[in-house]
Design a protein around this motif. Sequence first.
Motif, mmCIF file in Angstrom:
data_model
loop_
_atom_site.group_PDB
_atom_site.id
_atom_site.type_symbol
_atom_site.label_atom_id
_atom_site.label_comp_id
_atom_site.label_asym_id
_atom_site.label_seq_id
_atom_site.Cartn_x
_atom_site.Cartn_y
_atom_site.Cartn_z
ATOM 1 N N TYR A 93 -11.116 -6.535 3.279
ATOM 2 C CA TYR A 93 -11.247 -5.580 4.384
ATOM 3 C C TYR A 93 -10.035 -5.647 5.305
ATOM 4 C CZ TYR A 93 -13.494 -3.084 8.276
ATOM 5 O OH TYR A 93 -13.803 -2.192 9.278
ATOM 6 N N ASP A 94 -9.475 -6.836 5.466
ATOM 7 C CA ASP A 94 -8.339 -7.014 6.362
ATOM 8 C C ASP A 94 -7.006 -6.681 5.696
ATOM 9 O OD1 ASP A 94 -9.987 -7.926 8.456
ATOM 10 O OD2 ASP A 94 -10.018 -9.946 7.570
ATOM 11 N N PHE A 100 -7.805 3.835 4.728
ATOM 12 C CA PHE A 100 -8.391 3.413 3.454
ATOM 13 C C PHE A 100 -9.875 3.095 3.629
ATOM 14 C CE2 PHE A 100 -9.584 0.651 0.051
ATOM 15 C CZ PHE A 100 -8.779 0.980 -1.030
ATOM 16 N N ARG A 101 -10.243 2.466 4.734
ATOM 17 C CA ARG A 101 -11.652 2.118 4.960
ATOM 18 C C ARG A 101 -12.530 3.358 5.074
ATOM 19 N NH1 ARG A 101 -9.798 -1.905 9.777
ATOM 20 N NH2 ARG A 101 -8.773 -3.482 8.447
ATOM 21 N N GLU A 162 -0.160 2.644 -2.383
ATOM 22 C CA GLU A 162 0.746 2.940 -1.273
ATOM 23 C C GLU A 162 0.446 1.958 -0.155
ATOM 24 O OE1 GLU A 162 2.577 6.739 1.195
ATOM 25 O OE2 GLU A 162 0.680 6.949 0.100
ATOM 26 N N LEU A 163 1.480 1.378 0.397
ATOM 27 C CA LEU A 163 1.326 0.375 1.443
ATOM 28 C C LEU A 163 2.112 0.782 2.682
ATOM 29 C CD1 LEU A 163 1.721 -1.293 -1.521
ATOM 30 C CD2 LEU A 163 0.941 -3.154 -0.037
ATOM 31 N N ASP A 173 -2.830 1.334 1.775
ATOM 32 C CA ASP A 173 -3.354 2.594 2.308
ATOM 33 C C ASP A 173 -4.054 3.429 1.241
ATOM 34 O OD1 ASP A 173 -3.391 4.493 4.694
ATOM 35 O OD2 ASP A 173 -2.459 5.767 3.159
ATOM 36 N N SER A 174 -3.672 3.256 -0.028
ATOM 37 C CA SER A 174 -4.346 3.943 -1.130
ATOM 38 C C SER A 174 -4.161 3.132 -2.399
ATOM 39 C CB SER A 174 -3.804 5.366 -1.325
ATOM 40 O OG SER A 174 -2.450 5.335 -1.740
ATOM 41 N N PHE A 175 -5.148 3.237 -3.279
ATOM 42 C CA PHE A 175 -5.098 2.472 -4.528
ATOM 43 C C PHE A 175 -5.948 3.220 -5.544
ATOM 44 C CE2 PHE A 175 -6.334 -0.897 -7.484
ATOM 45 C CZ PHE A 175 -5.137 -1.558 -7.670
ATOM 46 N N ALA A 176 -5.296 3.775 -6.574
ATOM 47 C CA ALA A 176 -6.022 4.611 -7.526
ATOM 48 C C ALA A 176 -5.414 4.476 -8.911
ATOM 49 C CB ALA A 176 -5.994 6.082 -7.089
#
Length: 265
Positions: A93-94, A100-101, A162-163, A173-176
């Motif tokens: 979560y951190d 993203f959350r 994407e970070l 920020d995104s992960f797919a």
Amino acid sequence: MKGSVHLLASPRRRRRLARAGVFLAVAGVAAFGITRLTLNQNVHAKEVFQPGKPVVTSQKPVGLSTADRRMIGRTMVAFVRDGVAQRDLTAAYDLVTPAFRGGTTRAQWRKGASPVYAYPAVTRGISGNWRVDYSYRGDVGVALMLSSTRPRTVGQVVFHAELYKHRGTWLVDSFAPVATFTPIGVGRQHETGPADYAGGSRAEVRAQEAALSTLWIVVPASVLGLVLLVPLGFVLVSRLRDRRVARAYEAMSPKTLPPLPVRRS
């Protein structure tokens, strides 16, 4: 020139020419509209972008420092271990941005309700399995290949992440997933990527492109045909009517000349 002046001398012909001009104008506007609508359709043109990469940006690419690479590597290792492999979602979560959350809470993540893509990843060697796709100041896109702990049932997957750099820390920020591979021993090795979800086979795409290209030719040809044939048809119809009127007049006129008057002496 004399013929055209004679043609416009008749009020009836002038009205007919005006009607023909209006018809041509309407036909031209309609054909132009059809052509614009056809060209603006997006059915046959597919936009392809790199997953996660900004389409329009005013930023300039920058190189990553060694320190940033190390921090990104540590973030990716921890995120895959705790989030993707589902070992400690509270710790993951951190490692992500508020975007993203998506409004989820830490308590929800603790219960397993998180937007993280779950995958039985092998967590060893992650730091050497990613490469940079693009790098801007505070914004980096990376590609990461993960192997499964169950290779005969779950194949390898290539992910795009994407970070963003926030307060000196790189957050996901995104992960797919962008490509998946068939499990080991299950038929031929095949990669399934974005092209497999394009909505049709290559043959169908070629057929659609051929149909569109034909339409591009037919519509302008039709407009040109109207421009050329309508005035020609008007002239021919006018000539035929003139001939019919002349024949009718000749049929009504006497066939012989009247007798000459008798000269008186």
